[in-house]
Design an enzyme around this catalytic site. Structure first.
Site, PDB file in Angstrom:
ATOM      1  N   CYS A   1      -4.793   2.416  -3.678  1.00 48.91           N
ATOM      2  CA  CYS A   1      -3.560   2.959  -3.084  1.00 48.91           C
ATOM      3  C   CYS A   1      -2.408   1.976  -3.231  1.00 48.91           C
ATOM      4  O   CYS A   1      -1.568   1.842  -2.324  1.00 48.91           O
ATOM      5  CB  CYS A   1      -3.758   3.331  -1.615  1.00 48.91           C
ATOM      6  SG  CYS A   1      -5.048   4.543  -1.359  1.00 48.91           S
TER       7      CYS A   1
ATOM      8  N   ASP B   1       3.358  -4.254   8.124  1.00 51.27           N
ATOM      9  CA  ASP B   1       2.125  -3.491   7.994  1.00 51.27           C
ATOM     10  C   ASP B   1       0.972  -4.487   8.094  1.00 51.27           C
ATOM     11  O   ASP B   1       0.688  -5.218   7.134  1.00 51.27           O
ATOM     12  CB  ASP B   1       2.139  -2.759   6.647  1.00 51.27           C
ATOM     13  CG  ASP B   1       0.795  -2.140   6.311  1.00 51.27           C
ATOM     14  OD1 ASP B   1      -0.140  -2.238   7.138  1.00 51.27           O
ATOM     15  OD2 ASP B   1       0.680  -1.560   5.211  1.00 51.27           O
TER      16      ASP B   1
ATOM     17  N   GLN C   1      -4.187  -5.137   6.936  1.00 52.50           N
ATOM     18  CA  GLN C   1      -5.157  -6.091   6.365  1.00 52.50           C
ATOM     19  C   GLN C   1      -5.045  -7.469   7.000  1.00 52.50           C
ATOM     20  O   GLN C   1      -5.754  -8.394   6.584  1.00 52.50           O
ATOM     21  CB  GLN C   1      -4.954  -6.198   4.841  1.00 52.50           C
ATOM     22  CG  GLN C   1      -5.199  -4.919   4.088  1.00 52.50           C
ATOM     23  CD  GLN C   1      -6.651  -4.442   4.132  1.00 52.50           C
ATOM     24  OE1 GLN C   1      -7.566  -5.157   4.553  1.00 52.50           O
ATOM     25  NE2 GLN C   1      -6.871  -3.213   3.702  1.00 52.50           N
TER      26      GLN C   1
ATOM     27  N   LYS D   1     -10.284  -0.960  10.673  1.00 55.59           N
ATOM     28  CA  LYS D   1     -10.428  -2.182   9.859  1.00 55.59           C
ATOM     29  C   LYS D   1     -10.733  -3.401  10.732  1.00 55.59           C
ATOM     30  O   LYS D   1     -10.954  -4.493  10.230  1.00 55.59           O
ATOM     31  CB  LYS D   1      -9.162  -2.402   9.029  1.00 55.59           C
ATOM     32  CG  LYS D   1      -8.930  -1.278   7.998  1.00 55.59           C
ATOM     33  CD  LYS D   1      -7.820  -1.621   7.057  1.00 55.59           C
ATOM     34  CE  LYS D   1      -7.193  -0.419   6.383  1.00 55.59           C
ATOM     35  NZ  LYS D   1      -7.989   0.119   5.269  1.00 55.59           N
TER      36      LYS D   1
ATOM     37  N   HIS E   1       0.874  -1.177   0.000  1.00 60.42           N
ATOM     38  CA  HIS E   1       0.000   0.000   0.000  1.00 60.42           C
ATOM     39  C   HIS E   1       0.915   1.232   0.000  1.00 60.42           C
ATOM     40  O   HIS E   1       2.027   1.187   0.539  1.00 60.42           O
ATOM     41  CB  HIS E   1      -0.839  -0.042   1.286  1.00 60.42           C
ATOM     42  CG  HIS E   1      -1.894   1.004   1.400  1.00 60.42           C
ATOM     43  ND1 HIS E   1      -1.630   2.276   1.861  1.00 60.42           N
ATOM     44  CD2 HIS E   1      -3.220   0.972   1.136  1.00 60.42           C
ATOM     45  CE1 HIS E   1      -2.763   2.970   1.872  1.00 60.42           C
ATOM     46  NE2 HIS E   1      -3.731   2.202   1.439  1.00 60.42           N
TER      47      HIS E   1
HETATM   48  N1  7TS Z   1      -1.634  -0.706   4.765  1.00 56.97           N
HETATM   49  C1  7TS Z   1      -2.497  -1.467   4.097  1.00 56.97           C
HETATM   50  C2  7TS Z   1      -2.084  -2.833   3.649  1.00 56.97           C
HETATM   51  C3  7TS Z   1      -3.778  -0.981   3.850  1.00 56.97           C
HETATM   52  O1  7TS Z   1      -4.647  -1.742   3.193  1.00 56.97           O
HETATM   53  C4  7TS Z   1      -4.130   0.320   4.284  1.00 56.97           C
HETATM   54  C5  7TS Z   1      -5.461   0.926   3.985  1.00 56.97           C
HETATM   55  C6  7TS Z   1      -3.185   1.043   5.000  1.00 56.97           C
HETATM   56  C7  7TS Z   1      -1.942   0.506   5.214  1.00 56.97           C
HETATM   57  C8  7TS Z   1      -3.471   2.396   5.549  1.00 56.97           C
HETATM   58  O2  7TS Z   1      -4.398   2.316   6.554  1.00 56.97           O
HETATM   59  P1  7TS Z   1      -4.995   3.657   7.210  1.00 56.97           P
HETATM   60  O3  7TS Z   1      -6.065   3.145   8.116  1.00 56.97           O
HETATM   61  O4  7TS Z   1      -3.891   4.309   7.932  1.00 56.97           O
HETATM   62  O5  7TS Z   1      -5.534   4.467   6.075  1.00 56.97           O
HETATM   63  N2  7TS Z   1      -6.150   0.328   2.919  1.00 56.97           N
HETATM   64  C9  7TS Z   1      -7.276   0.753   2.337  1.00 56.97           C
HETATM   65  C10 7TS Z   1      -7.892   0.059   1.314  1.00 56.97           C
HETATM   66  O6  7TS Z   1      -7.512  -1.008   0.852  1.00 56.97           O
HETATM   67  N3  7TS Z   1      -8.982   0.749   0.899  1.00 56.97           N
HETATM   68  O7  7TS Z   1      -9.062   1.859   1.634  1.00 56.97           O
HETATM   69  C11 7TS Z   1      -8.009   1.884   2.534  1.00 56.97           C
END
Ligand code: 7TS
Length: 415
Positions: A373, A209, A212, A235, A132
């Site tokens: 992203c 990270d 997910q 999430k 990401h």
């Molecule tokens: N890393 C991964 C693997 C992610 O999928 C996401 C967000 C992030 C980091 C960042 O997370 P945040 O909560 O700090 O924004 N992924 C997604 C997605 O797949 N669709 O919207 C956000």
């Protein structure tokens, strides 16, 4: 009734679980909502909504500073979440659990604080081809500032990282390996335990990270022996604006503060300021107190179902959904890793993903379309974007049937 429901793990009753999610009981454009965008954000059970409401209605006060009753209560509730988060990822100490805004801030914190002190020109940082943007860009910023080289672990056509190539990238200049536990665009589950061990053998640190992964599988930071682990509360059925950075205390202690302000100091004078101990050193300013308390309720909720059951059920859903959509002529699944979680990313020949998403929406089906992203992933597969249906434990096989039916409709519309 679908045969799948009958093979759901013992004690797992999806219809009962769905009762906890009022948001799922609505119609969109006259059709029952089919929410298949949990990788973007998971829905919140009423227990989480209630915990946040109770905080605002009954306990609201700032934390770590008041002797009065409300402040004591809100501090206790907030700190209770730190304990819950420690157990959730099996960290050794509460002090290793830092509240942040989310996975993005967690990674930026490490890149900025650790990077500022511990990398120098000529060093190297390794990321992977399926990251990401939030696990690419903070490292690129650091690399630019410090004259550090960013190296990328390649993947194969299934969307699996190629460990032999990773091994070749490791060398005495490698300082950090930053890799996703699970890819948001492909669903690939990376063999992070092995990858961390490889990083350590080369003398490098590892950051995982887990944005997910945390919603879908049991995470054990001690078993992984990871140096850092990041995830977002929203999430894992928690509210937005709160997440967790885990770091080994030895490393966190050696790192400079990320932001300055209230709560992160011990003493301040114009001559010299001394910093608070862990974890507060990294928690400047009034945090997302309500969010932290909501996250505690979310972790309780997910634990109440059990991550083993969630993983087992979602795996069955993924297999079922993969089979259902594979029948659609011209549909190609992007991301066919042998170890895969909760994500169905696909393209349909001749139809733009945004058009697919729009037609599905008219049928009440929420999916994400775009590059997720993860533009380098799209480039690798030579597609501008994909349609992504992402699953959670509150989804049902019937909803995946609805997705397949919706995609047949898409084909009719664009025939
Ligand atoms: N890393 C991964 C693997 C992610 O999928 C996401 C967000 C992030 C980091 C960042 O997370 P945040 O909560 O700090 O924004 N992924 C997604 C997605 O797949 N669709 O919207 C956000």
């Amino acid at each position: 009734m679908s045969t799948l429901v009958s093979v759901a793990p013992a004690g797992f009753n999806v219809e009962r679980i769905r009762e906890d999610f009022p948001v799922l009981k609505q119609t969109i454009h006259g059709k029952p909502l089919v929410y298949l965008d949990s990788a973007a954000t998971a829905q919140k059970p009423h227990q989480v909504v209630e915990a946040i409401r109770r905080f605002h209605e009954v306990d609201c006060a700032n934390i770590h500073r008041g002797v009065h009753e409300l402040s004591q209560r809100s501090t206790a509730a907030y700190e209770e979440t730190r304990v819950k988060a420690r157990r959730f990822i099996n960290a050794k100490k509460n002090a290793e659990v830092i509240f942040v805004r989310g996975a993005t801030e967690a990674i930026n914190l490490v890149a900025s604080s650790w990077g500022r002190k511990f990398v120098k020109e000529g060093d190297e940082i390794i990321v992977s081809a399926l990251e990401h943007h939030s696990n690419i860009v903070p490292w690129q910023i650091l690399c630019e500032e410090k004259g550090v080289k960013l190296r990328v672990i390649p993947m194969n056509e299934r969307g699996e990282l190629i460990l032999e190539e990773y091994e070749k990238l490791l060398n005495p200049r490698t300082r950090m390996v930053a890799v996703a536990h699970v890819s948001n665009a492909l669903g690939t589950i990376n063999p992070v335990r092995e990858m961390i061990a490889m990083a350590h053998r080369a003398g490098a640190l590892a950051l995982i990270d887990g944005a997910q992964a945390a919603p879908h599988m049991k995470v054990d930071v001690q078993a992984l022996d990871t140096d850092f682990y990041a995830f977002s509360g929203h999430k894992v059925c928690g509210p937005t604006g709160v997440g967790i950075l885990y770091g080994k205390s030895k490393l966190l202690n050696a790192m400079p503060p990320y932001q300055g302000g209230g709560d992160m100091i011990r003493t301040v004078s114009f001559e010299k300021t001394t910093y608070n101990e862990l974890p507060y050193k990294f928690e400047a300013g009034t945090p997302n107190i309500a969010g932290g308390i909501g996250l505690g309720a979310a972790l309780d909720y997910v634990n109440g179902i059990g991550l083993d059951k969630i993983s087992a059920y979602e795996h069955e859903l993924l297999v079922y959904g993969t089979e259902a959509i594979s029948q659609i002529p011209g549909l190609r699944i992007i991301g066919t890793a042998r170890e895969k979680a909760a994500v169905l990313s696909f393209v349909i020949e001749g139809i733009h993903p945004h058009d697919i998403g729009t037609v599905l929406d008219r049928q009440g089906i929420a999916v994400r379309t775009g590059h997720h992203c993860a533009q380098p992933v799209m480039d690798w597969f030579h597609v501008p974007a994909t349609t992504r249906a992402s699953l959670a434990f509150y989804n049902t096989p019937a909803e995946l049937d609805a997705l397949a039916a919706g995609l047949r409709k898409v084909k009719e519309v664009f025939a």
